[in-house]
Design a protein around this motif. Structure first.
Motif, PDB file in Angstrom:
ATOM      1  N   THR A   1       0.866  -1.182   0.000  1.00 45.38           N
ATOM      2  CA  THR A   1       0.000   0.000   0.000  1.00 45.38           C
ATOM      3  C   THR A   1       0.906   1.237   0.000  1.00 45.38           C
ATOM      4  O   THR A   1       2.132   1.115   0.112  1.00 45.38           O
ATOM      5  N   ILE A   2       0.286   2.412  -0.046  1.00 50.96           N
ATOM      6  CA  ILE A   2       1.101   3.635  -0.031  1.00 50.96           C
ATOM      7  C   ILE A   2       1.786   3.826   1.327  1.00 50.96           C
ATOM      8  O   ILE A   2       2.810   4.493   1.409  1.00 50.96           O
ATOM      9  N   PHE A   3       1.244   3.220   2.388  1.00 48.12           N
ATOM     10  CA  PHE A   3       1.886   3.321   3.710  1.00 48.12           C
ATOM     11  C   PHE A   3       3.081   2.381   3.773  1.00 48.12           C
ATOM     12  O   PHE A   3       4.152   2.727   4.274  1.00 48.12           O
ATOM     13  N   GLU A   4       2.891   1.176   3.243  1.00 50.31           N
ATOM     14  CA  GLU A   4       3.971   0.178   3.284  1.00 50.31           C
ATOM     15  C   GLU A   4       5.111   0.555   2.348  1.00 50.31           C
ATOM     16  O   GLU A   4       6.290   0.361   2.675  1.00 50.31           O
ATOM     17  N   ALA A   5       4.769   1.120   1.183  1.00 49.87           N
ATOM     18  CA  ALA A   5       5.821   1.544   0.244  1.00 49.87           C
ATOM     19  C   ALA A   5       6.658   2.658   0.870  1.00 49.87           C
ATOM     20  O   ALA A   5       7.884   2.676   0.729  1.00 49.87           O
ATOM     21  N   ALA A   6       6.004   3.578   1.590  1.00 54.01           N
ATOM     22  CA  ALA A   6       6.743   4.671   2.236  1.00 54.01           C
ATOM     23  C   ALA A   6       7.652   4.121   3.340  1.00 54.01           C
ATOM     24  O   ALA A   6       8.775   4.593   3.535  1.00 54.01           O
ATOM     25  N   GLU A   7       7.158   3.114   4.055  1.00 51.56           N
ATOM     26  CA  GLU A   7       7.942   2.505   5.137  1.00 51.56           C
ATOM     27  C   GLU A   7       9.236   1.902   4.579  1.00 51.56           C
ATOM     28  O   GLU A   7      10.308   2.064   5.150  1.00 51.56           O
TER      29      GLU A   7
END
Ligand code: SF4
Ligand code: SF4
Length: 426
Positions: A106-112
């Protein structure tokens, strides 16, 4: 990051905060098949909430033509590309498995995974340039290039046909999704964004916001916007005075009424509600609620780009004529089945579809009274198989927040014959 369960991607995912869920959630279903792009919804919203200085280029509700249109320009293509690059760098793929579970990030996991050196990036996103907000309706009615056969004169020699056109476009109605895991809220360093306990509406506290534009950068749907005049950010407020039912002028009966964009819809494509949520953030089973029935029982309405991971609360009945691969990228793996269910609707679905824009009060419960069969036909589904379609003239009744009847309508529209005395009497 905390772990939260996202039912739209069927798995736990990383999110900067622990899950916190409202008692009821503002949600809506849009039937793309019916939209005529009249932009009445757009103007109803604009003339209510965003007509002041600094809001000239703000369209909290907009209707864009897909695949070429977009406000801001190419918002979804740009984010999909960013997400693809993040997957490539991790040697992962943005795919759904056989059980319709999303295996990508997701966009949260990709940022992480891509954390910047100072560890500030909580959401994968981008900040559109000013010029990208200037044309709310770019690419209107522009279909992609066609590979239809042409005759010697250059005219198309074969007609387009259902269930899938080779040349297509459709209208996508967009506003803030009042997400269950809002990216705007996750990214705000001032904690100026909050989700209301009573209805899940996501708001920006205008006193706390300092205009850092982290929400604008993070919202994958680009529905948080910056006001250059006030130098703070703004977004759709889901017409919360209407939802609360406390304004005597708007809601004399003291019950929730639909937002401006929903209640002005000329094409009758929108049905809005406030659905019950449980403590785990799932929709409580409530088969008498038309939205619950459309999204969870019939599964005919799907979220927009569920792979982004924000768990949006606006759901779409996909258009029957567009390529399934394009729609699957946009609405996830349920597209084929949703279109089949819409093409040959069940008795209940046919009745519920009549509730769209049939009233202004929010419907909490519906009931169907059975009527006679009025039509029968065999329809062809996308895979070429046949299915029987039977239409009954059922009566559908909607009840408001207080359990009072607020709408009663039939599947077959009543026809009135003009009396002969008034013939040509204008
Ligand atoms: S659509 Fe964007 S602005 Fe609206 S709640 Fe979701 S992330 Fe926030
Ligand atoms: S008012 Fe309804 S039919 Fe008209 S553009 Fe908006 S969503 Fe589409």
């Amino acid at each position: 990051m905390a772990k939260v369960y996202n039912w739209q991607i069927k798995r736990d995912m990383s999110y900067p905060y622990e899950g916190k869920y409202p008692e009821r959630q503002f949600a809506s279903v849009f039937n793309i098949n019916r939209c005529i792009a009249c932009q009445t919804c757009t103007m109803a919203c604009k003339s209510t909430w965003s007509f002041s200085k600094g809001q000239e280029l703000m369209w909290w509700n907009n209707v864009e033509t897909k695949p070429y249109g977009g406000y801001p320009h190419f918002w979804d293509i740009k984010l999909l590309k960013l997400l693809q690059t993040a997957h490539d760098s991790q040697e992962k793929s943005m795919t759904w498995n056989d059980e319709d579970k999303y295996d990508g990030m997701t966009i949260f996991e990709a940022a992480e995974k891509q954390k910047t050196k100072n560890g500030q990036s909580r959401v994968l996103g981008y900040l559109p340039e000013d010029k990208e907000w200037t044309k709310p309706n770019i690419g209107e009615d522009a279909p992609p290039q066609t590979n239809l056969k042409k005759d010697k004169m250059g005219y198309v020699s074969e007609p387009v046909r259902l269930p899938e056109h080779k040349s297509f476009f459709f209208y996508l109605q967009r506003l803030c999704n009042h997400c269950s895991y809002p990216a705007c809220l996750a990214a705000c360093p001032r904690k100026a964004i909050y989700k209301r306990d009573e209805d899940g509406v996501v708001l920006i506290d205008q006193e706390r916001c300092r205009g850092y534009r982290k929400c604008v950068e993070a919202c994958p749907y680009k529905k948080a916007m910056y006001n250059g005049q006030t130098k703070i950010s703004e977004k759709c407020i889901a017409c919360y005075p209407r939802l609360e039912g406390k304004d005597n002028h708007i809601t004399p009966d003291g019950v929730s009424v639909e937002t401006r964009c929903m209640s002005s819809c000329v094409g009758k494509i929108r049905l809005q509600g406030l659905v019950k949520m449980d403590k785990e953030g799932l929709w409580s089973e409530d088969e008498e609620n038309p939205l619950y029935w459309l999204v969870h029982k019939e599964k005919v309405a799907l979220p927009l780009y569920p792979q982004f991971g924000t768990e949006p609360n606006i759901f779409y009945i996909p258009p029957r004529w567009a390529p399934r691969s394009y729609l699957t990228q946009m609405f996830g793996p349920g597209v084929e089945k949703a279109i089949d269910r819409y093409t040959a609707p069940s008795r209940e679905l046919m009745a519920i579809l009549q509730l769209f824009r049939a009233q202004r009060e929010v419907i909490y419960k519906y009931q169907i009274k059975k009527g006679p069969k009025i039509y029968e036909k065999e329809v062809t589904l996308a895979d070429g198989s046949k299915k029987g379609l039977m239409i009954y003239n059922d009566t559908i009744i909607g009840y408001n927040e207080e359990g009072k009847e607020c709408v009663r309508t039939t599947v077959e529209e009543p026809m009135y014959e003009r009396p002969a005395t008034h013939f040509n009497s204008i």
